[in-house]
Design a protein around this motif. Sequence first.
Motif, PDB file in Angstrom:
ATOM      1  N   PHE A  59      -5.763   8.823   0.739  1.00 49.19           N
ATOM      2  CA  PHE A  59      -6.209   7.592   0.685  1.00 49.19           C
ATOM      3  C   PHE A  59      -7.177   7.233  -0.194  1.00 49.19           C
ATOM      4  O   PHE A  59      -7.561   6.161  -0.877  1.00 49.19           O
ATOM      5  CB  PHE A  59      -6.365   7.101   1.939  1.00 49.19           C
ATOM      6  N   SER A  60      -8.065   8.189  -0.417  1.00 56.37           N
ATOM      7  CA  SER A  60      -9.407   7.951  -1.280  1.00 56.37           C
ATOM      8  C   SER A  60      -9.094   7.585  -2.909  1.00 56.37           C
ATOM      9  O   SER A  60      -9.451   7.118  -3.622  1.00 56.37           O
ATOM     10  CB  SER A  60     -10.646   8.973  -1.026  1.00 56.37           C
ATOM     11  N   LYS A  61      -8.052   8.636  -3.030  1.00 57.80           N
ATOM     12  CA  LYS A  61      -7.367   8.519  -4.501  1.00 57.80           C
ATOM     13  C   LYS A  61      -6.641   7.120  -4.508  1.00 57.80           C
ATOM     14  O   LYS A  61      -6.768   6.577  -5.451  1.00 57.80           O
ATOM     15  CB  LYS A  61      -6.426   9.509  -4.776  1.00 57.80           C
ATOM     16  N   TYR A  62      -5.955   6.788  -3.574  1.00 54.05           N
ATOM     17  CA  TYR A  62      -5.468   5.210  -3.525  1.00 54.05           C
ATOM     18  C   TYR A  62      -6.459   4.315  -3.922  1.00 54.05           C
ATOM     19  O   TYR A  62      -6.206   3.274  -4.639  1.00 54.05           O
ATOM     20  CB  TYR A  62      -4.482   5.118  -2.409  1.00 54.05           C
ATOM     21  N   ARG A  63      -7.298   4.350  -3.066  1.00 51.53           N
ATOM     22  CA  ARG A  63      -8.674   3.435  -3.146  1.00 51.53           C
ATOM     23  C   ARG A  63      -8.997   3.370  -4.659  1.00 51.53           C
ATOM     24  O   ARG A  63      -9.788   2.421  -4.991  1.00 51.53           O
ATOM     25  CB  ARG A  63      -9.540   3.948  -2.041  1.00 51.53           C
ATOM     26  N   GLN A  64      -9.342   4.571  -4.986  1.00 52.39           N
ATOM     27  CA  GLN A  64     -10.198   4.437  -6.297  1.00 52.39           C
ATOM     28  C   GLN A  64      -9.124   3.755  -7.377  1.00 52.39           C
ATOM     29  O   GLN A  64      -9.679   3.099  -8.301  1.00 52.39           O
ATOM     30  CB  GLN A  64     -10.011   6.092  -6.983  1.00 52.39           C
ATOM     31  N   MET A  79       0.823  -1.086  -0.029  1.00 50.45           N
ATOM     32  CA  MET A  79      -0.007   0.205   0.157  1.00 50.45           C
ATOM     33  C   MET A  79       0.950   1.195   0.071  1.00 50.45           C
ATOM     34  O   MET A  79       0.655   2.120  -0.818  1.00 50.45           O
ATOM     35  CB  MET A  79      -1.081   0.022   1.242  1.00 50.45           C
ATOM     36  N   SER A  80       1.861   1.206   0.942  1.00 51.48           N
ATOM     37  CA  SER A  80       2.822   2.553   0.835  1.00 51.48           C
ATOM     38  C   SER A  80       3.345   2.532  -0.304  1.00 51.48           C
ATOM     39  O   SER A  80       3.611   3.798  -0.696  1.00 51.48           O
ATOM     40  CB  SER A  80       3.847   2.133   2.007  1.00 51.48           C
ATOM     41  N   LEU A  81       3.963   1.559  -0.942  1.00 48.74           N
ATOM     42  CA  LEU A  81       4.439   1.920  -2.623  1.00 48.74           C
ATOM     43  C   LEU A  81       3.708   2.323  -3.451  1.00 48.74           C
ATOM     44  O   LEU A  81       3.932   3.198  -4.166  1.00 48.74           O
ATOM     45  CB  LEU A  81       5.026   0.392  -2.655  1.00 48.74           C
ATOM     46  N   MET A  82       2.253   1.895  -3.485  1.00 46.45           N
ATOM     47  CA  MET A  82       1.336   2.515  -4.523  1.00 46.45           C
ATOM     48  C   MET A  82       1.140   3.892  -4.176  1.00 46.45           C
ATOM     49  O   MET A  82       0.821   4.699  -5.110  1.00 46.45           O
ATOM     50  CB  MET A  82       0.110   1.654  -4.389  1.00 46.45           C
ATOM     51  N   MET A  83       1.122   4.239  -2.771  1.00 52.30           N
ATOM     52  CA  MET A  83       1.213   5.606  -2.428  1.00 52.30           C
ATOM     53  C   MET A  83       2.477   6.442  -2.546  1.00 52.30           C
ATOM     54  O   MET A  83       2.273   7.856  -1.917  1.00 52.30           O
ATOM     55  CB  MET A  83       0.587   5.785  -0.938  1.00 52.30           C
ATOM     56  N   HIS A  84       3.384   5.930  -2.951  1.00 53.19           N
ATOM     57  CA  HIS A  84       4.618   6.483  -3.057  1.00 53.19           C
ATOM     58  C   HIS A  84       5.396   6.829  -1.857  1.00 53.19           C
ATOM     59  O   HIS A  84       6.212   7.973  -1.769  1.00 53.19           O
ATOM     60  CB  HIS A  84       4.635   7.802  -4.033  1.00 53.19           C
ATOM     61  N   LYS A 119     -14.172  -4.883  -1.049  1.00 55.57           N
ATOM     62  CA  LYS A 119     -14.051  -5.652   0.030  1.00 55.57           C
ATOM     63  C   LYS A 119     -12.654  -5.565   0.535  1.00 55.57           C
ATOM     64  O   LYS A 119     -12.276  -5.213   1.641  1.00 55.57           O
ATOM     65  CB  LYS A 119     -14.698  -7.038   0.195  1.00 55.57           C
ATOM     66  N   THR A 120     -11.645  -5.857  -0.620  1.00 55.50           N
ATOM     67  CA  THR A 120     -10.262  -5.755  -0.495  1.00 55.50           C
ATOM     68  C   THR A 120      -9.853  -4.430  -0.219  1.00 55.50           C
ATOM     69  O   THR A 120      -8.777  -3.978   0.872  1.00 55.50           O
ATOM     70  CB  THR A 120      -9.565  -6.516  -1.534  1.00 55.50           C
ATOM     71  N   ALA A 121     -10.453  -3.437  -0.723  1.00 62.31           N
ATOM     72  CA  ALA A 121     -10.041  -2.174  -0.767  1.00 62.31           C
ATOM     73  C   ALA A 121     -10.475  -1.588   0.642  1.00 62.31           C
ATOM     74  O   ALA A 121      -9.702  -0.964   1.287  1.00 62.31           O
ATOM     75  CB  ALA A 121     -10.559  -1.219  -1.765  1.00 62.31           C
ATOM     76  N   ASN A 122     -11.525  -2.014   1.161  1.00 59.48           N
ATOM     77  CA  ASN A 122     -12.062  -1.600   2.540  1.00 59.48           C
ATOM     78  C   ASN A 122     -11.083  -2.345   3.594  1.00 59.48           C
ATOM     79  O   ASN A 122     -10.731  -1.702   4.695  1.00 59.48           O
ATOM     80  CB  ASN A 122     -13.547  -1.983   2.840  1.00 59.48           C
ATOM     81  N   ASN A 123     -10.790  -3.628   3.371  1.00 65.34           N
ATOM     82  CA  ASN A 123      -9.686  -4.211   4.374  1.00 65.34           C
ATOM     83  C   ASN A 123      -8.359  -3.164   4.458  1.00 65.34           C
ATOM     84  O   ASN A 123      -7.713  -3.003   5.280  1.00 65.34           O
ATOM     85  CB  ASN A 123      -9.589  -5.571   3.754  1.00 65.34           C
ATOM     86  N   PRO A 135       4.863   8.173   1.294  1.00 67.49           N
ATOM     87  CA  PRO A 135       4.666   9.610   1.670  1.00 67.49           C
ATOM     88  C   PRO A 135       4.996   9.794   3.142  1.00 67.49           C
ATOM     89  O   PRO A 135       5.139   8.864   3.831  1.00 67.49           O
ATOM     90  CB  PRO A 135       3.174   9.836   1.703  1.00 67.49           C
ATOM     91  N   ILE A 136       5.384  11.141   3.321  1.00 67.78           N
ATOM     92  CA  ILE A 136       5.513  11.296   4.813  1.00 67.78           C
ATOM     93  C   ILE A 136       4.348  11.075   5.556  1.00 67.78           C
ATOM     94  O   ILE A 136       3.233  11.714   5.258  1.00 67.78           O
ATOM     95  CB  ILE A 136       5.937  12.979   4.963  1.00 67.78           C
ATOM     96  N   ALA A 137       4.297  10.417   6.756  1.00 71.17           N
ATOM     97  CA  ALA A 137       3.116   9.905   7.324  1.00 71.17           C
ATOM     98  C   ALA A 137       2.252  11.011   7.856  1.00 71.17           C
ATOM     99  O   ALA A 137       0.974  10.937   7.535  1.00 71.17           O
ATOM    100  CB  ALA A 137       3.570   8.940   8.393  1.00 71.17           C
ATOM    101  N   LYS A 138       2.738  12.058   8.420  1.00 73.03           N
ATOM    102  CA  LYS A 138       2.007  12.973   9.063  1.00 73.03           C
ATOM    103  C   LYS A 138       1.304  13.873   7.900  1.00 73.03           C
ATOM    104  O   LYS A 138       0.169  14.583   8.345  1.00 73.03           O
ATOM    105  CB  LYS A 138       2.897  13.846   9.969  1.00 73.03           C
ATOM    106  N   ASN A 139       1.932  13.819   6.845  1.00 75.39           N
ATOM    107  CA  ASN A 139       1.029  14.399   5.673  1.00 75.39           C
ATOM    108  C   ASN A 139      -0.151  13.669   4.995  1.00 75.39           C
ATOM    109  O   ASN A 139      -0.708  14.315   4.135  1.00 75.39           O
ATOM    110  CB  ASN A 139       2.043  14.930   4.511  1.00 75.39           C
ATOM    111  N   ILE A 140      -0.403  12.573   5.239  1.00 74.95           N
ATOM    112  CA  ILE A 140      -1.512  11.764   4.721  1.00 74.95           C
ATOM    113  C   ILE A 140      -2.749  12.226   5.144  1.00 74.95           C
ATOM    114  O   ILE A 140      -3.092  12.585   6.274  1.00 74.95           O
ATOM    115  CB  ILE A 140      -1.168  10.203   5.220  1.00 74.95           C
ATOM    116  N   THR A 141      -3.489  12.411   4.010  1.00 75.67           N
ATOM    117  CA  THR A 141      -4.909  12.965   4.434  1.00 75.67           C
ATOM    118  C   THR A 141      -6.133  11.978   3.912  1.00 75.67           C
ATOM    119  O   THR A 141      -5.882  10.932   3.151  1.00 75.67           O
ATOM    120  CB  THR A 141      -5.254  14.291   3.228  1.00 75.67           C
ATOM    121  N   ALA A 142      -7.261  12.045   4.066  1.00 73.04           N
ATOM    122  CA  ALA A 142      -8.163  11.329   3.917  1.00 73.04           C
ATOM    123  C   ALA A 142      -8.375  10.932   2.356  1.00 73.04           C
ATOM    124  O   ALA A 142      -8.743  10.290   1.721  1.00 73.04           O
ATOM    125  CB  ALA A 142      -9.742  11.750   4.376  1.00 73.04           C
ATOM    126  N   SER A 143      -8.150  12.369   1.590  1.00 76.99           N
ATOM    127  CA  SER A 143      -8.145  12.652   0.352  1.00 76.99           C
ATOM    128  C   SER A 143      -7.145  11.748  -0.337  1.00 76.99           C
ATOM    129  O   SER A 143      -7.366  11.108  -1.548  1.00 76.99           O
ATOM    130  CB  SER A 143      -7.893  13.999   0.049  1.00 76.99           C
TER     131      SER A 143
END
Length: 205
Positions: free
Chosen positions: A114-119, A97-102, A128-132, A104-112
């Motif tokens: 993650f929602s882009k990653y999930r998309q 998951m971290s690799l797909m999100m490039h 169901k897997t994305a929700n997991n 990021p610096i953890a404190k800078n992660i936002t809900a937006s």
Amino acid sequence: MKNLWISTFVSKKQPNSTYLVDCRPHGAKGPRIRKCFETQGEAKRFLQYTLAQADDKSWMPVKSDNRRLDELIELWFNLHGQALNDGKKRKNKLLAMSLMMHNPIAKNITASDFSKYRQLRIQDVSIKTANNDQTYLSALFNELKRLGEWEHGNPLTELRALKYKQPEMGLLHPDEIVCVFEELKNGRNYDAYLISKICISTGCR
């Protein structure tokens, strides 16, 4: 005459009948604090309070937390995840998951973020897997916070899981049920045949 000097560095008498606190709680180059009190007890309490405030180092600049997500994943695994039955598997999922999100610096992660990653994720896996994935990452932040290793909050707290329709349960037709029982009865696993008969007789699944 109540001439008393309460200080962490220097001592000298005062001409009046008061108790003087005169100190530099942050060191010789720090600000000087001078204050007179009517009683010795008041003076001592003020000095203790002043020194305690200095000891907590709230005046020091806060060190920036630039840890990346993969660092938190390793920390979570070492402190908590390795004790879970699926800890190693979950760690690998988090690292992917971290690799797909490039990463990021953890404190800078936002809900937006993650929602882009999930998309992107639901193009290849089920909802169901994305929700997991969301559950695993949210649990990581919560656990590190409980352990005192994270103070920036959980960016996924307000993010809702995706809704998905549960697949309908498959049903057997009467003639198919007969075939299943014949196979079980004539096979080597007679126990499975008996258990299946009990289930269908009692309505168990």
